[in-house]
Write an enzyme that holds these catalytic residues in place. Structure first.
Site, PDB file in Angstrom:
ATOM      1  CG  ASP A   1     -55.826  -6.651  -0.129  1.00 27.69           C
ATOM      2  OD1 ASP A   1     -56.582  -6.953  -1.068  1.00 27.69           O
ATOM      3  OD2 ASP A   1     -54.662  -6.247  -0.314  1.00 27.69           O
TER       4      ASP A   1
ATOM      5  CE  LYS B   1     -58.913   2.478  -2.470  1.00 30.40           C
ATOM      6  NZ  LYS B   1     -57.816   2.853  -3.390  1.00 30.40           N
TER       7      LYS B   1
ATOM      8  CG  ASP C   1     -59.196  -1.117  -6.495  1.00 28.98           C
ATOM      9  OD1 ASP C   1     -59.394  -1.950  -7.386  1.00 28.98           O
ATOM     10  OD2 ASP C   1     -58.076  -0.901  -6.020  1.00 28.98           O
TER      11      ASP C   1
ATOM     12  CE  LYS D   1     -45.788 -11.052  -4.014  1.00 28.17           C
ATOM     13  NZ  LYS D   1     -44.598 -10.233  -4.247  1.00 28.17           N
TER      14      LYS D   1
END
Length: 183
Positions: A104, A135, A107, A47
């Site tokens: 979005d 990240k 990581d 989402k």
């Protein structure tokens, strides 16, 4: 929802609403230049990518179509294992299409690495990745990400699609979540 609504929950604002829109505008300009004369299929990963994909699609001058995938990666708590299950697959045939995966945040990269491989196996003309945030210190696998809006520290962030327990997605900024919220 803005900073005053969640002031005690946010330690630090990493990207303001204006910062985010500037990153999206820069990403769109690079994508438009690279895909000039070609249609793009944007593939959003649900989402979290909803906000990024909506704003990116509006910022692009190229013709785009959009589709969505939902995937779940098994692991303990907040840690991804890289074992992925498709919850919602694409409705679009990828054969011969220029696919741009929109995320979005990246990581560990484990789920995205699997997803990229899965989509490449479907015969597209190309598959690239666009993410608002990455990240680098959290990476567990090497992934070639063509479009990165901002590299951030390995901290727990929320807002602009990023959540904690399905909350904070509707913040118009990205901020570091205070420890007292999740500990």
């Amino acid at each position: 929802m803005d900073t005053k609504d969640v002031a005690s929950d946010i330690e630090n604002v990493l990207l303001s609403k204006e910062d985010i829109q500037e990153r999206i505008k820069d990403l769109a300009a690079r994508i438009d230049a690279d895909y000039e004369g070609r249609d793009i299929l944007l593939v959003g990963v649900l989402k979290g990518a909803v906000m990024v994909m909506a704003d990116l699609a509006r910022a692009l001058h190229s013709h785009v179509t959009m589709d969505w995938m939902a995937v779940s990666s098994y692991g303990s708590g907040t840690q991804s294992s890289g074992v992925v299950r498709i919850l919602k697959d694409l409705d679009t045939d990828l054969l011969g299409k220029h696919v741009l995966i929109v995320e979005d945040i990246i990581d560990s990269g484990l789920t995205l690495s699997w997803l990229q491989s899965n989509l490449r196996s479907r015969g597209p003309a190309s598959v690239e990745i666009c993410t608002l945030l990455r990240k680098p210190d959290a990476a567990k696998v090497e992934i070639d990400v063509k479009y990165v809006g901002e590299e951030i520290p390995n901290e727990f962030v929320v807002g602009y699609g990023l959540d904690f327990a399905e909350k904070y997605r509707n913040l118009d900024f990205v901020g570091t979540l205070a420890r007292h919220v999740y500990e």
